[in-house]
Write a protein that holds these residues in place. Sequence first.
Motif, PDB file in Angstrom:
ATOM      1  N   ARG A  64      43.384   7.883  72.102  1.00 35.90           N
ATOM      2  CA  ARG A  64      42.086   7.287  72.414  1.00 35.90           C
ATOM      3  C   ARG A  64      41.422   6.671  71.180  1.00 35.90           C
ATOM      4  O   ARG A  64      40.870   5.575  71.227  1.00 35.90           O
ATOM      5  N   VAL A  65      41.490   7.383  70.056  1.00 36.22           N
ATOM      6  CA  VAL A  65      40.782   6.943  68.853  1.00 36.22           C
ATOM      7  C   VAL A  65      41.665   6.085  67.960  1.00 36.22           C
ATOM      8  O   VAL A  65      41.187   5.180  67.280  1.00 36.22           O
ATOM      9  N   GLY A  66      42.954   6.363  67.963  1.00 33.56           N
ATOM     10  CA  GLY A  66      43.872   5.682  67.054  1.00 33.56           C
ATOM     11  C   GLY A  66      44.445   6.652  66.049  1.00 33.56           C
ATOM     12  O   GLY A  66      43.763   7.571  65.583  1.00 33.56           O
ATOM     13  N   ALA A  67      45.714   6.447  65.723  1.00 37.45           N
ATOM     14  CA  ALA A  67      46.397   7.395  64.849  1.00 37.45           C
ATOM     15  C   ALA A  67      45.799   7.415  63.450  1.00 37.45           C
ATOM     16  O   ALA A  67      45.616   8.485  62.856  1.00 37.45           O
ATOM     17  N   ARG A  68      45.513   6.247  62.911  1.00 34.76           N
ATOM     18  CA  ARG A  68      45.115   6.199  61.506  1.00 34.76           C
ATOM     19  C   ARG A  68      43.810   6.935  61.221  1.00 34.76           C
ATOM     20  O   ARG A  68      43.774   7.770  60.314  1.00 34.76           O
ATOM     21  N   PRO A  69      42.706   6.677  61.941  1.00 36.58           N
ATOM     22  CA  PRO A  69      41.477   7.416  61.613  1.00 36.58           C
ATOM     23  C   PRO A  69      41.616   8.920  61.821  1.00 36.58           C
ATOM     24  O   PRO A  69      41.101   9.708  61.025  1.00 36.58           O
ATOM     25  N   VAL A  70      42.319   9.316  62.880  1.00 34.79           N
ATOM     26  CA  VAL A  70      42.500  10.749  63.123  1.00 34.79           C
ATOM     27  C   VAL A  70      43.312  11.382  61.997  1.00 34.79           C
ATOM     28  O   VAL A  70      42.983  12.453  61.485  1.00 34.79           O
ATOM     29  N   THR A  71      44.371  10.694  61.587  1.00 33.70           N
ATOM     30  CA  THR A  71      45.243  11.232  60.544  1.00 33.70           C
ATOM     31  C   THR A  71      44.506  11.361  59.218  1.00 33.70           C
ATOM     32  O   THR A  71      44.637  12.371  58.514  1.00 33.70           O
ATOM     33  N   VAL A  72      43.741  10.355  58.854  1.00 29.47           N
ATOM     34  CA  VAL A  72      43.030  10.385  57.574  1.00 29.47           C
ATOM     35  C   VAL A  72      41.993  11.502  57.552  1.00 29.47           C
ATOM     36  O   VAL A  72      41.890  12.266  56.575  1.00 29.47           O
ATOM     37  N   VAL A  73      41.206  11.628  58.624  1.00 28.50           N
ATOM     38  CA  VAL A  73      40.183  12.676  58.673  1.00 28.50           C
ATOM     39  C   VAL A  73      40.834  14.056  58.621  1.00 28.50           C
ATOM     40  O   VAL A  73      40.392  14.945  57.881  1.00 28.50           O
ATOM     41  N   ALA A  74      41.893  14.239  59.404  1.00 27.03           N
ATOM     42  CA  ALA A  74      42.578  15.534  59.416  1.00 27.03           C
ATOM     43  C   ALA A  74      43.188  15.838  58.050  1.00 27.03           C
ATOM     44  O   ALA A  74      43.175  16.990  57.593  1.00 27.03           O
ATOM     45  N   ALA A  75      43.727  14.821  57.387  1.00 26.67           N
ATOM     46  CA  ALA A  75      44.309  15.019  56.058  1.00 26.67           C
ATOM     47  C   ALA A  75      43.248  15.482  55.068  1.00 26.67           C
ATOM     48  O   ALA A  75      43.498  16.366  54.227  1.00 26.67           O
ATOM     49  N   VAL A  76      42.064  14.900  55.141  1.00 31.16           N
ATOM     50  CA  VAL A  76      40.978  15.291  54.239  1.00 31.16           C
ATOM     51  C   VAL A  76      40.584  16.743  54.474  1.00 31.16           C
ATOM     52  O   VAL A  76      40.419  17.531  53.526  1.00 31.16           O
ATOM     53  N   VAL A  77      40.426  17.132  55.748  1.00 33.62           N
ATOM     54  CA  VAL A  77      40.036  18.518  56.054  1.00 33.62           C
ATOM     55  C   VAL A  77      41.115  19.488  55.591  1.00 33.62           C
ATOM     56  O   VAL A  77      40.825  20.535  55.000  1.00 33.62           O
ATOM     57  N   LEU A  78      42.394  19.155  55.846  1.00 28.48           N
ATOM     58  CA  LEU A  78      43.494  20.009  55.398  1.00 28.48           C
ATOM     59  C   LEU A  78      43.480  20.158  53.881  1.00 28.48           C
ATOM     60  O   LEU A  78      43.609  21.273  53.346  1.00 28.48           O
ATOM     61  N   ALA A  79      43.319  19.059  53.168  1.00 29.83           N
ATOM     62  CA  ALA A  79      43.348  19.090  51.712  1.00 29.83           C
ATOM     63  C   ALA A  79      42.181  19.892  51.146  1.00 29.83           C
ATOM     64  O   ALA A  79      42.352  20.709  50.224  1.00 29.83           O
ATOM     65  N   VAL A  80      40.981  19.675  51.680  1.00 26.13           N
ATOM     66  CA  VAL A  80      39.806  20.393  51.189  1.00 26.13           C
ATOM     67  C   VAL A  80      39.947  21.892  51.461  1.00 26.13           C
ATOM     68  O   VAL A  80      39.668  22.730  50.591  1.00 26.13           O
ATOM     69  N   ALA A  81      40.390  22.239  52.678  1.00 26.38           N
ATOM     70  CA  ALA A  81      40.553  23.650  53.011  1.00 26.38           C
ATOM     71  C   ALA A  81      41.575  24.308  52.091  1.00 26.38           C
ATOM     72  O   ALA A  81      41.365  25.424  51.598  1.00 26.38           O
ATOM     73  N   ARG A  82      42.671  23.612  51.851  1.00 24.60           N
ATOM     74  CA  ARG A  82      43.705  24.172  50.969  1.00 24.60           C
ATOM     75  C   ARG A  82      43.165  24.393  49.565  1.00 24.60           C
ATOM     76  O   ARG A  82      43.426  25.429  48.933  1.00 24.60           O
ATOM     77  N   LEU A  83      42.394  23.450  49.058  1.00 21.44           N
ATOM     78  CA  LEU A  83      41.880  23.564  47.698  1.00 21.44           C
ATOM     79  C   LEU A  83      40.834  24.665  47.592  1.00 21.44           C
ATOM     80  O   LEU A  83      40.844  25.465  46.651  1.00 21.44           O
ATOM     81  N   VAL A  84      39.947  24.746  48.567  1.00 21.61           N
ATOM     82  CA  VAL A  84      38.881  25.748  48.523  1.00 21.61           C
ATOM     83  C   VAL A  84      39.448  27.156  48.682  1.00 21.61           C
ATOM     84  O   VAL A  84      38.904  28.120  48.129  1.00 21.61           O
ATOM     85  N   LEU A  85      40.555  27.289  49.426  1.00 20.14           N
ATOM     86  CA  LEU A  85      41.160  28.610  49.600  1.00 20.14           C
ATOM     87  C   LEU A  85      41.579  29.228  48.274  1.00 20.14           C
ATOM     88  O   LEU A  85      41.673  30.450  48.161  1.00 20.14           O
ATOM     89  N   THR A  86      41.831  28.390  47.276  1.00 24.85           N
ATOM     90  CA  THR A  86      42.221  28.908  45.965  1.00 24.85           C
ATOM     91  C   THR A  86      41.137  29.786  45.357  1.00 24.85           C
ATOM     92  O   THR A  86      41.431  30.692  44.575  1.00 24.85           O
ATOM     93  N   THR A  87      39.905  29.542  45.723  1.00 22.99           N
ATOM     94  CA  THR A  87      38.801  30.322  45.160  1.00 22.99           C
ATOM     95  C   THR A  87      37.988  31.024  46.229  1.00 22.99           C
ATOM     96  O   THR A  87      36.899  31.518  45.947  1.00 22.99           O
ATOM     97  N   ALA A  88      38.495  31.078  47.473  1.00 24.64           N
ATOM     98  CA  ALA A  88      37.756  31.719  48.561  1.00 24.64           C
ATOM     99  C   ALA A  88      37.546  33.200  48.255  1.00 24.64           C
ATOM    100  O   ALA A  88      38.415  33.858  47.683  1.00 24.64           O
ATOM    101  N   PRO A  89      36.390  33.748  48.633  1.00 30.83           N
ATOM    102  CA  PRO A  89      36.078  35.138  48.294  1.00 30.83           C
ATOM    103  C   PRO A  89      36.767  36.158  49.184  1.00 30.83           C
ATOM    104  O   PRO A  89      36.588  37.351  48.990  1.00 30.83           O
ATOM    105  N   GLY A  90      37.539  35.728  50.143  1.00 28.85           N
ATOM    106  CA  GLY A  90      38.150  36.649  51.081  1.00 28.85           C
ATOM    107  C   GLY A  90      37.262  36.861  52.288  1.00 28.85           C
ATOM    108  O   GLY A  90      36.245  36.179  52.483  1.00 28.85           O
ATOM    109  N   GLY A  91      37.633  37.799  53.137  1.00 31.34           N
ATOM    110  CA  GLY A  91      36.836  38.116  54.306  1.00 31.34           C
ATOM    111  C   GLY A  91      36.836  36.990  55.322  1.00 31.34           C
ATOM    112  O   GLY A  91      37.735  36.148  55.376  1.00 31.34           O
TER     113      GLY A  91
END
Length: 668
Positions: A64-91
């Motif tokens: 419905r939306v198109g592969a490219r915008p969905v892929t880019v947004v999802a890639a950003v969320v995946l990358a940010v989550a992965r990076l923040v997990l390095t310093t996540a406090p747990g829980g």
Amino acid sequence: MRYRQLATGTLALGVILLIDVLRVWLPGIITIFGQAASTPAELMGAFALGWFVLALAAPAVVRRVGARPVTVVAAVVLAVARLVLTTAPGGRTQLWLATAGLLAGLVWLVGTAADTDRPVPGLALGFAVNAALHAVLDTVDLVWRGDWVAWLLSSVAVALFLLGAALPGTRAGAALPGTRAGAALPGTRAGGGGARAWLLAGPVLLLSGMVALSPALARTGMSYLFVGDGVARSPLFGMAPVPVAVAGFLFTALTRPPSRWGRAYGPVALLVGAVLFALNRGDLLLAAILLAAVGLGACLARTDDASRPENGTVSASAADPVGTAATSDRTGDRTVGGRAAARRGYAVAAGMLVFALGAVGYYSAYDLGYPNAAVPVLVAGLIAVVAFADPSVVAWRPGPFPPLRTAGAVTALALLAPVLADEVPVASNRDGPPERLTVVAYNIRMGFGLDGRFDLTGLTEAVRQQRPDVVLLSEVDRAWLLNGGHDTLDLLADRLGMPYVFGPAADPVWGDAVLSRWPVTDPRTLPLPAVGAPTGAQALAVTLDLGDGVRTAVVSTHLQPPPGQGPVVQARAVADFAIGYAAGRPLVVAGDLNTEPGDEAFGQFTNAGLADALTAARPLATSPADEPREQINHIFVSPGLTPSDPVAVRSTASDHLPVAVTLTLPPR
């Protein structure tokens, strides 16, 4: 070629980041959502499966939306989550960050699948590089390290991934210059557009993490060699099988598959490897790993044909040199290419659901008590069927990277693991018998603290401050994908500088261990009757050679009580086994016994003539670690051993507190 390399590299990096997130999210189901086994296994399974079921809606969103915008947004969320997990406090913060990263990773895969008809090179490279890095890091992920090296490497990986995802036209299956987008290469035929390969992404991820490309399992398999009696010891060159498995997987995945009868070797090797793994024998683990690695790669290669999705009829031009204008984003579902893109999206979503079903189905058996050996075999069978689904598609073309050179480079990376690995020192009794032994017994909960973080530092400090001679460990995990694929025992032994002996309980990679500064002889293990408890239990007996003919018997165990009862039957079996094994020598029996002073199971040890070494400190609560109120971790000793200084060490590196005592040996 340069474009195809970029697309394949981006896919590989995304796979690496997604696996990193999974190694945080999967243990979080048990240690955070599961609240130390107080949450029903069925509810934990529903939570885990729910996110993969939700990802089945992603192909409709992409269409419905198109592969490219969905892929880019999802890639950003995946990358940010992965990076923040390095310093996540747990829980719960860590759990929900990992959940966001997981869901984003699944959506990113679906969006990437819509625009990629030849994913095998990228998938294979991602799985192999991740395994090689995991081995080089000694099975401790960058997420858990938290130092500047972890931040640097994580940031570089995230930056390169986002750069590749943001560049326009990063489709691994786009037409080559001078060809029509959607047209087949000369001498090939247009086919399924990569749906079969995408369907295998999830099942291959499961078996590679459980068996074929698991560095922790490879080292565990090495520790069973030349030991016998069903026990394992600290191995030399424990990571040596990893580069062999990585090379076998990559070479078979990236090279032309054999024709005729030769094409059966991959599925056969994979099935045999899965069966060997399912037999739950430590001496078969290495064969299972190597066969499964070669089989997985060969099955992937069978789906990597030269067909092209029919993404329209726009020719390449100077303005669009690789035909990227002819995508399903612009033509929609009205074209054959749009339908092929949708098939690929649903295929990868379904494949990842197979991953979740297989993981939940396999590991929940240890809570619910049903047989699980068929799970890896069934997943291997699914992969084999998909690999043979269209035997007429035999066309093949080289990937974006030269296969031999690529396999060689990743194998060279994996070779760093056995070179860099710290080998546990050999114990010695050359100083003669000591007058005292300090004993520590600790249920380490697979290495995860109350905050849900993998806490090797906390575990090490809790033990090291007692300056122990002998350490008895319970809930030792050596390779479960569910817990992140760490070899917790070898990691802890390295940090304490103490060789180990391991006794398998639930399976060859989960059980109990003894670490000792003194040489250990005559290891034996006794499987305990289940009496209705789903998780397996055993008793591991070893003899400490203290020098000058002085020997002490040590037994490590973790009793599993049946529902609503005490572990009376198992306690009696351990007491009888320990007394018989010691044969009159000084004896120590310790571990997580899941019984309190005064209980019938506790009495099985005292009735056998053993003394409670922690009596002077009673009441001595040990669980849960943050607010201890249960006395369930114990040390028993035979007459002649005089206990002193009993203590429960305060720490939240596990859900139990370690207990320690100093024992004065009988006069010689």
